[in-house]
Scaffold this motif. Structure first.
Motif, PDB file in Angstrom:
ATOM      1  N   ASP A   8       0.553  -1.354   0.024  1.00 64.61           N
ATOM      2  CA  ASP A   8      -0.308   0.492  -0.172  1.00 64.61           C
ATOM      3  C   ASP A   8       1.042   0.921  -0.217  1.00 64.61           C
ATOM      4  OD1 ASP A   8      -2.431  -1.737   0.316  1.00 64.61           O
ATOM      5  OD2 ASP A   8      -1.971  -1.785   2.453  1.00 64.61           O
ATOM      6  N   ILE A   9       1.937   1.384   0.857  1.00 66.78           N
ATOM      7  CA  ILE A   9       2.611   2.256   1.392  1.00 66.78           C
ATOM      8  C   ILE A   9       3.478   2.452  -0.400  1.00 66.78           C
ATOM      9  CG2 ILE A   9       5.056   3.377   1.963  1.00 66.78           C
ATOM     10  CD1 ILE A   9       2.317   3.779   3.680  1.00 66.78           C
ATOM     11  N   VAL A  10       3.906   1.198  -1.296  1.00 66.75           N
ATOM     12  CA  VAL A  10       4.230   1.604  -1.988  1.00 66.75           C
ATOM     13  C   VAL A  10       3.622   1.836  -3.365  1.00 66.75           C
ATOM     14  CG1 VAL A  10       5.903   0.018  -3.909  1.00 66.75           C
ATOM     15  CG2 VAL A  10       6.698   0.093  -1.714  1.00 66.75           C
ATOM     16  N   MET A  11       2.592   1.702  -3.147  1.00 72.89           N
ATOM     17  CA  MET A  11       1.551   2.694  -4.513  1.00 72.89           C
ATOM     18  C   MET A  11       1.026   3.888  -4.139  1.00 72.89           C
ATOM     19  SD  MET A  11      -1.077  -0.846  -4.829  1.00 72.89           S
ATOM     20  CE  MET A  11      -1.948   0.148  -6.279  1.00 72.89           C
ATOM     21  N   ILE A  12       1.400   4.109  -3.519  1.00 74.77           N
ATOM     22  CA  ILE A  12       1.108   5.290  -2.821  1.00 74.77           C
ATOM     23  C   ILE A  12       2.090   6.753  -3.185  1.00 74.77           C
ATOM     24  CG2 ILE A  12       0.449   7.712  -1.408  1.00 74.77           C
ATOM     25  CD1 ILE A  12      -1.066   5.778   0.693  1.00 74.77           C
ATOM     26  N   ILE A  13       3.330   5.676  -2.705  1.00 80.98           N
ATOM     27  CA  ILE A  13       4.943   6.576  -3.380  1.00 80.98           C
ATOM     28  C   ILE A  13       4.796   7.078  -4.912  1.00 80.98           C
ATOM     29  CG2 ILE A  13       7.238   6.806  -2.504  1.00 80.98           C
ATOM     30  CD1 ILE A  13       7.038   5.326   0.073  1.00 80.98           C
ATOM     31  N   GLN A  14       4.364   5.738  -5.810  1.00 77.95           N
ATOM     32  CA  GLN A  14       4.697   5.759  -7.161  1.00 77.95           C
ATOM     33  C   GLN A  14       3.559   6.382  -6.959  1.00 77.95           C
ATOM     34  OE1 GLN A  14       7.578   3.765  -8.295  1.00 77.95           O
ATOM     35  NE2 GLN A  14       6.513   5.722 -10.004  1.00 77.95           N
ATOM     36  N   ARG A  15       2.524   6.726  -7.209  1.00 76.47           N
ATOM     37  CA  ARG A  15       1.481   7.484  -7.651  1.00 76.47           C
ATOM     38  C   ARG A  15       1.539   8.695  -7.371  1.00 76.47           C
ATOM     39  NH1 ARG A  15      -4.609   4.128  -6.257  1.00 76.47           N
ATOM     40  NH2 ARG A  15      -3.718   2.392  -7.442  1.00 76.47           N
ATOM     41  N   LEU A  24       9.187   9.180 -15.263  1.00 76.12           N
ATOM     42  CA  LEU A  24       9.301   8.277 -14.403  1.00 76.12           C
ATOM     43  C   LEU A  24       8.261   7.333 -14.180  1.00 76.12           C
ATOM     44  CD1 LEU A  24      11.413  10.723 -12.545  1.00 76.12           C
ATOM     45  CD2 LEU A  24      12.757   9.036 -14.560  1.00 76.12           C
ATOM     46  N   GLU A  25       7.146   6.841 -15.073  1.00 77.63           N
ATOM     47  CA  GLU A  25       5.842   5.925 -14.829  1.00 77.63           C
ATOM     48  C   GLU A  25       6.218   4.642 -14.336  1.00 77.63           C
ATOM     49  OE1 GLU A  25       1.340   4.863 -15.559  1.00 77.63           O
ATOM     50  OE2 GLU A  25       2.240   6.558 -17.024  1.00 77.63           O
ATOM     51  N   GLY A  26       6.407   4.939 -13.071  1.00 78.52           N
ATOM     52  CA  GLY A  26       6.703   3.303 -12.326  1.00 78.52           C
ATOM     53  C   GLY A  26       7.514   2.467 -12.442  1.00 78.52           C
ATOM     54  N   HIS A  27       9.164   3.743 -12.565  1.00 80.71           N
ATOM     55  CA  HIS A  27      10.276   3.751 -12.738  1.00 80.71           C
ATOM     56  C   HIS A  27      11.324   3.327 -11.072  1.00 80.71           C
ATOM     57  CE1 HIS A  27      14.590   4.560 -13.791  1.00 80.71           C
ATOM     58  NE2 HIS A  27      14.646   5.462 -12.430  1.00 80.71           N
ATOM     59  N   GLY A  28       9.926   3.281 -10.059  1.00 80.28           N
ATOM     60  CA  GLY A  28      10.785   3.256  -8.886  1.00 80.28           C
ATOM     61  C   GLY A  28      10.484   1.603  -8.473  1.00 80.28           C
ATOM     62  N   GLU A  29       8.703   1.525  -9.161  1.00 71.87           N
ATOM     63  CA  GLU A  29       8.746  -0.493  -8.704  1.00 71.87           C
ATOM     64  C   GLU A  29      10.323  -0.943  -9.468  1.00 71.87           C
ATOM     65  OE1 GLU A  29       4.038   0.611  -8.430  1.00 71.87           O
ATOM     66  OE2 GLU A  29       4.582   0.487 -10.595  1.00 71.87           O
ATOM     67  N   LYS A  30      10.216  -0.697 -10.821  1.00 74.80           N
ATOM     68  CA  LYS A  30      11.627  -1.176 -11.791  1.00 74.80           C
ATOM     69  C   LYS A  30      12.688  -1.367 -11.263  1.00 74.80           C
ATOM     70  CE  LYS A  30      10.066  -1.473 -16.014  1.00 74.80           C
ATOM     71  NZ  LYS A  30      10.060  -1.201 -17.339  1.00 74.80           N
ATOM     72  N   VAL A  58      12.394   1.938  -4.015  1.00 83.23           N
ATOM     73  CA  VAL A  58      11.109   2.314  -4.922  1.00 83.23           C
ATOM     74  C   VAL A  58      11.106   3.589  -4.619  1.00 83.23           C
ATOM     75  CG1 VAL A  58       9.081   2.685  -4.337  1.00 83.23           C
ATOM     76  CG2 VAL A  58       9.920   0.788  -4.100  1.00 83.23           C
ATOM     77  N   PHE A  59      11.628   4.044  -3.575  1.00 80.67           N
ATOM     78  CA  PHE A  59      11.473   5.776  -3.361  1.00 80.67           C
ATOM     79  C   PHE A  59      12.942   6.780  -3.651  1.00 80.67           C
ATOM     80  CE2 PHE A  59      10.037   3.860   0.523  1.00 80.67           C
ATOM     81  CZ  PHE A  59      11.647   4.692   1.050  1.00 80.67           C
ATOM     82  N   HIS A  60      13.868   5.486  -4.229  1.00 79.28           N
ATOM     83  CA  HIS A  60      15.277   6.569  -4.315  1.00 79.28           C
ATOM     84  C   HIS A  60      15.325   6.994  -5.151  1.00 79.28           C
ATOM     85  CE1 HIS A  60      15.528   4.674  -8.409  1.00 79.28           C
ATOM     86  NE2 HIS A  60      16.087   5.070  -8.103  1.00 79.28           N
ATOM     87  N   ARG A 208       5.031  11.072   6.881  1.00 75.99           N
ATOM     88  CA  ARG A 208       5.316  11.747   6.576  1.00 75.99           C
ATOM     89  C   ARG A 208       6.724  12.848   6.141  1.00 75.99           C
ATOM     90  NH1 ARG A 208       5.383  11.712  12.510  1.00 75.99           N
ATOM     91  NH2 ARG A 208       4.063  13.099  13.493  1.00 75.99           N
ATOM     92  N   MET A 209       7.020  11.351   6.032  1.00 72.91           N
ATOM     93  CA  MET A 209       8.625  11.075   4.408  1.00 72.91           C
ATOM     94  C   MET A 209       8.659  12.445   2.738  1.00 72.91           C
ATOM     95  SD  MET A 209      10.795   8.575   3.453  1.00 72.91           S
ATOM     96  CE  MET A 209       9.154   7.463   1.936  1.00 72.91           C
ATOM     97  N   LEU A 210       6.793  10.998   2.727  1.00 72.26           N
ATOM     98  CA  LEU A 210       6.409  11.930   1.178  1.00 72.26           C
ATOM     99  C   LEU A 210       6.189  13.033   1.000  1.00 72.26           C
ATOM    100  CD1 LEU A 210       5.202  10.739  -1.350  1.00 72.26           C
ATOM    101  CD2 LEU A 210       3.235  10.117  -0.511  1.00 72.26           C
ATOM    102  N   ASN A 211       5.657  13.720   2.524  1.00 70.96           N
ATOM    103  CA  ASN A 211       4.629  15.035   2.442  1.00 70.96           C
ATOM    104  C   ASN A 211       5.649  16.100   2.886  1.00 70.96           C
ATOM    105  OD1 ASN A 211       1.956  16.037   2.306  1.00 70.96           O
ATOM    106  ND2 ASN A 211       1.669  14.136   3.730  1.00 70.96           N
TER     107      ASN A 211
END
Length: 422
Positions: A8-15, A24-30, A58-60, A208-211
């Protein structure tokens, strides 16, 4: 709150990152999937260690909001500025559950040639592995195919021999290139991430990190996010909501402006009133939040976060809801959002006085825009709420300011120091 996992967290961050730049769509997941297979081939890691590293992967690029750096990242064989690596490193170090892995992100655009035997900053060898995974994903992004020779022919200045062997092993044992070129990797990655449930503290930390990474462009924006979170929490306590509902509202309030990642900085920070066209662009952030958080089984969090600009009289956005279509939870964050904007300094306004704030809130109640009962409690407890906000946000704001200072210092050092693998 439903069971929330790393998936769930990965999906939120990637979206969220995808909404910033669809190149860069989907780049982190790949990159995360490639890293997953390289780590499996490497061996010596526990399942939990692998999970943490692929989540980090994912969020590098979470620091890469700068347009000029995104242009570099989608290019091949360019020297990429360290700015976004430093951004990402600092946000992961201070605002995520993965602080012990932050140096991997710091060094993910370094090569073997950049290291010496004695240095001031030690970088884990996994940073070079992340560099390799990133390079593979960028090649696939640019050319929609990968010739293994593009990787294997790199000299020792740019790729360790042992990592070439890992790449070959991943291709042979896991059909790595076929998986990422055929887009069949994603379900496998999510299956792995789905197994790890997150604690309340981890969920809040990732949010928090994402925000804060998104808001890094604008000091006013990040202060606003921190303040909305605290005001929402204080309103929950005054109303007497239980910890379950209060936590949902807290997480939603932290995510309420993630859609602003898609808003140009010249609009976010404009001095003076927005034009009609600019305001329409600004309003779009609420719909972006709604889309990012949809189809994830967290509709309660999604609605609170995305609908905080709705008005009881139907004049709000993004959907023009009214009356009972707007839940109490949404109404709480709506009032918190307005109060934060009124008491905060912006590029187009100074801090409003208490009398001005209370007058504006009362007028909005009279116009049937915001909830009268919630607003009454806020007015009655105005001084208390402000004191709590000041006291309870001080450490976070100080940490943010220290982060800004550390960022500048690190960039200045990079021209003078070398790195060493650890």
């Amino acid at each position: 709150m439903k069971r929330i996992t790393l998936k769930d967290i990965v999906m939120i961050i990637q979206r969220t990152l995808d909404s910033m730049d669809d190149r860069l769509e989907g780049h982190g997941e790949k990159v995360a999937y490639i890293m997953y297979k390289l780590l499996k081939c490497q061996g010596g890691y526990s399942d939990e260690q692998i999970l943490r590293m692929i989540t980090l992967t994912v969020f590098h690029d979470i620091g890469v909001y700068k347009v000029e750096e995104r242009n570099h990242i989608v290019a091949i064989d360019l020297e990429i500025p360290m700015n976004h690596s430093v951004y990402g490193y600092l946000f992961i170090k201070y605002f995520s559950p993965l602080s012990d892995l932050a140096e991997i992100v710091l060094g993910h655009h370094l090569y073997p040639k950049d290291f010496s035997h004695s240095a001031e900053i030690k970088i884990p060898k996994e940073a070079l592995l992340l560099n390799l995974a990133d390079s593979i994903a960028v090649l696939q992004l640019r050319f929609n195919k990968i010739d293994p020779r593009w990787i294997l022919n790199k000299n020792s200045n740019y790729l360790l021999e042992e990592h070439k062997e890992l790449f070959k092993k991943a291709c042979d044992e896991y059909d790595l290139l076929e998986k990422i070129q055929g887009d069949t990797y994603l379900s496998e990655l999510y299956e792995v991430l789905e197994k790890r449930e997150l604690s309340r503290e981890e969920i809040i930390s990732y949010a928090r990190m994402l925000n804060y990474a998104i808001d890094f462009r604008s000091e006013a924006t990040i202060l606003h996010t921190i303040t909305v979170e605290e005001i929402s929490w204080q309103i929950c306590k005054i109303i007497g909501l239980d910890d379950y509902k209060s936590t949902i509202i807290k997480v939603a309030s932290m995510l309420h402006d993630i859609g602003k990642i898609s808003i140009p900085i010249n609009i976010l920070e404009k001095k003076g009133s927005l034009t009609k066209e600019e305001f329409e662009v600004m309003k779009s952030h609420a719909l972006v939040v709604y889309k990012i958080l949809s189809n994830m089984g967290i509709d309660d969090i999604r609605d609170i976060a995305a609908l905080h600009h709705e008005k009881l009289n139907g004049t709000g956005y993004p959907f023009g809801l009214r009356d009972d279509q707007i839940s109490k939870e949404v109404r709480i964050v709506a009032v918190a959002d307005i109060l934060s904007a009124l008491i905060g300094k912006r590029s187009y306004k100074d801090v409003f006085s208490k009398d001005q704030v209370l007058s504006i809130l009362s007028n909005m109640v009279s116009n049937y825009e915001i909830d009268k009962d919630i607003c009454r409690l806020v007015i009655e407890n105005y001084d208390y709420i402000k004191e709590k906000v000041k006291a309870n946000t001080k450490d976070t704001i100080d940490l943010y300011n220290n982060l800004m200072n550390e960022y500048e210092a690190m960039l200045n050092y990079f021209d003078k120091i070398s790195f060493v693998l650890k």
